[in-house]
Enzyme design. Structure first.
Site, short mmCIF file in Angstrom:
data_model
loop_
_atom_site.label_atom_id
_atom_site.label_comp_id
_atom_site.label_asym_id
_atom_site.label_seq_id
_atom_site.Cartn_x
_atom_site.Cartn_y
_atom_site.Cartn_z
N ASP A 50 17.02 25.95 -26.62
CA ASP A 50 17.58 25.76 -25.28
C ASP A 50 19.07 26.10 -25.28
O ASP A 50 19.85 25.52 -24.52
CB ASP A 50 17.34 24.34 -24.76
CG ASP A 50 17.57 24.24 -23.25
OD1 ASP A 50 17.67 25.29 -22.59
OD2 ASP A 50 17.67 23.11 -22.75
N LYS B 287 6.96 29.74 -16.56
CA LYS B 287 7.83 28.56 -16.64
C LYS B 287 7.83 27.78 -15.34
O LYS B 287 8.09 28.33 -14.27
CB LYS B 287 9.25 29.03 -16.98
CG LYS B 287 10.30 27.94 -16.94
CD LYS B 287 10.23 27.03 -18.15
CE LYS B 287 11.16 25.84 -18.02
NZ LYS B 287 12.11 25.71 -19.09
N HIS C 63 12.64 28.72 -26.91
CA HIS C 63 13.23 28.42 -25.59
C HIS C 63 14.69 28.85 -25.65
O HIS C 63 15.52 28.20 -26.28
CB HIS C 63 13.14 26.92 -25.29
CG HIS C 63 13.74 26.54 -23.95
ND1 HIS C 63 13.07 25.78 -23.03
CD2 HIS C 63 14.94 26.82 -23.38
CE1 HIS C 63 13.83 25.60 -21.95
NE2 HIS C 63 14.98 26.22 -22.15
N HIS D 247 11.90 21.22 -24.57
CA HIS D 247 13.04 20.35 -24.87
C HIS D 247 12.72 18.87 -24.64
O HIS D 247 13.32 18.22 -23.78
CB HIS D 247 14.30 20.77 -24.13
CG HIS D 247 14.12 21.20 -22.69
ND1 HIS D 247 13.42 20.47 -21.76
CD2 HIS D 247 14.56 22.30 -22.02
CE1 HIS D 247 13.44 21.09 -20.61
NE2 HIS D 247 14.12 22.20 -20.74
N HIS E 91 9.60 22.39 -17.66
CA HIS E 91 10.81 21.57 -17.66
C HIS E 91 10.36 20.21 -17.14
O HIS E 91 10.16 20.04 -15.93
CB HIS E 91 11.91 22.17 -16.79
CG HIS E 91 13.18 21.38 -16.83
ND1 HIS E 91 14.33 21.83 -17.44
CD2 HIS E 91 13.47 20.14 -16.38
CE1 HIS E 91 15.27 20.90 -17.36
NE2 HIS E 91 14.77 19.86 -16.72
N HIS F 91 18.10 30.80 -23.37
CA HIS F 91 18.72 31.41 -22.19
C HIS F 91 19.66 32.50 -22.65
O HIS F 91 20.61 32.23 -23.39
CB HIS F 91 19.52 30.37 -21.40
CG HIS F 91 18.67 29.24 -20.90
ND1 HIS F 91 18.06 29.25 -19.67
CD2 HIS F 91 18.30 28.07 -21.48
CE1 HIS F 91 17.37 28.13 -19.51
NE2 HIS F 91 17.49 27.40 -20.60
C1 NCD Z 1 19.75 25.35 -18.82
C2 NCD Z 1 20.56 26.48 -18.21
O1 NCD Z 1 21.79 26.39 -18.20
O2 NCD Z 1 19.99 27.48 -17.76
N1 NCD Z 1 20.60 24.21 -18.96
C3 NCD Z 1 20.44 23.21 -19.84
O3 NCD Z 1 21.20 22.24 -19.77
N2 NCD Z 1 19.51 23.26 -20.76
C4 NCD Z 1 18.55 25.09 -18.00
C5 NCD Z 1 17.55 24.18 -18.65
O4 NCD Z 1 16.84 24.57 -19.56
O5 NCD Z 1 17.45 23.01 -18.22
ZN ZN Z 2 16.56 25.69 -20.98
#
Ligand code: NCD
Ligand code: ZN
Length: 347
Positions: free
Chosen positions: A247, A99, A13, A174, A136, A15
């Site tokens: 995450d 997702k 996971h 998460h 999520h 970003h």
């Molecule tokens: C994530 C994001 O910033 O894209 N933020 C986070 O707090 N983890 C989105 C997510 O996975 O909830």
């Molecule tokens: Zn995330």
């Protein structure tokens, strides 16, 4: 000196964003990780296989020279997602998962799903073709306390969905609560959970005690200490249903350090050092490889990586940069609030 050699880890996971942030952060993942599931919550989101292919190309183009890294692409589920497009994405090998963001649950989720009934045709197709749904797991109704959103989601959304479509493979991403851990453990299959690095280290005090600390704010928000301990127990258990999804969610500092700061903690840089510390603290270094490198591939039907990485425990703590400078601005790196003696030996 202690050393530890593991199969090269994967991040289930992640970003990476786009543009200058992507360019600035990708190397922090590709340095240690072989593969990662890439979150689709860009602006606009990655909703079709055409979007995912183009995003994948941009990720590959941003990789530092010589790094071998495989982005595993996901599609952002909407109420209008086309089941045929999803099936095509899976068949071509491009798409690893879809997702589900409940609308309004987190960063860039306003286009997410409001009415799960409308997404049933896609979910049924996914169940049929064996494509996992990454979830999520938080409700967004204003009457539910933010610290209870995961537990309520399990009861009111996840469990009914699993009863309605037991063939659908679901990753509860998460996981932040003992409720989530217990629910996964009690399930009879088709359910697994990813756990982040930071939720093994911080509880909600990190965000709120001694002043408000935006760099410890993420979603799902960190919970009470008993929940952190339940996450640790699951991560070190070796149970194949639990694996790492960092995450890691970079936001530039001005968007975190303001009156309405974004959710997200940037952990790619020092995740492996943090995890070795946590697992050693739990006398479970022998279980680290299962968590970072073995359980995830089995769940996603992939082979574990053949390459390895080695970590060394040094007397001098590591000097990670406090911020990752990017073309879009600085991004604060997660501070675990203890010195990190374990370091990946850079080749
Ligand atoms: C994530 C994001 O910033 O894209 N933020 C986070 O707090 N983890 C989105 C997510 O996975 O909830
Ligand atoms: Zn995330």
């Amino acid at each position: 000196m202690k050393t530890l050699t593991l199969r090269r880890p994967d991040d289930w996971h992640l970003h990476l964003r786009d543009g200058a942030i992507l360019q600035g952060v990708i190397g922090d993942t590709s340095r240690h990780f072989a593969r990662a599931i890439i979150m689709p919550n860009l602006v606009p989101p990655v909703v079709t296989t055409t979007d995912a292919r183009a995003y994948r190309d941009r990720i590959i183009a941003a990789l530092p020279n010589g790094d071998r890294f495989e982005p595993l692409m996901t599609l952002y589920l909407t109420e209008h997602t086309d089941p045929d497009d999803v099936e095509e994405g899976k068949k071509s090998g491009l798409i690893t998962a879809v997702k589900l963001y409940p609308a309004g649950a987190t960063t860039n989720s306003h286009g997410g799903v409001r009415d799960l009934d409308k997404a049933m045709p896609v979910l049924e197709r996914m169940a049929k073709i064996g494509l996992p749904l990454c979830v999520h797991g938080e409700v967004t109704t204003p009457d539910v306390d933010i610290f209870d959103r995961e537990a309520v989601f399990i009861e009111t959304v996840l469990d009914p969905l699993r009863k309605r479509l037991p063939e659908l493979k679901i990753t509860m991403e998460h996981v932040t609560t003992a409720d989530g851990i217990d629910y996964i453990k009690s399930s009879k299959g088709n359910l697994a959970g990813s756990i982040t690095t930071h939720h093994l280290i911080i509880n909600r005090n990190a965000i709120l005690v001694g002043g408000i600390r935006p760099h410890y704010y993420c979603l799902p928000v960190a919970k009470r200490e008993n929940h952190r301990l339940a996450l640790r127990a699951a991560a070190i258990s070796g149970d194949a249903r639990f694996f790492l999804g960092t995450d890691s969610a970079p936001h530039v500092d001005p968007l975190k350090e303001c009156a309405c700061g974004c959710a997200g903690i940037y952990t790619s840089v020092n995740t492996m050092s943090c995890l070795a510390h946590v697992f050693e603290e739990e006398n479970a270094l022998d279980k680290l490889e299962a968590f970072t490198s073995l359980n995830g591939p089995v769940w996603y039907g992939l082979k574990p990586n053949e390459e390895t990485i080695t970590l060394e425990k040094r007397d001098e703590p590591a000097n990670f940069p406090p911020k990752r400078e990017t073309g879009a601005g600085p991004i604060t790196v997660f501070d675990p609030m203890f010195p990190l003696h374990w370091q990946v030996v850079e080749k």
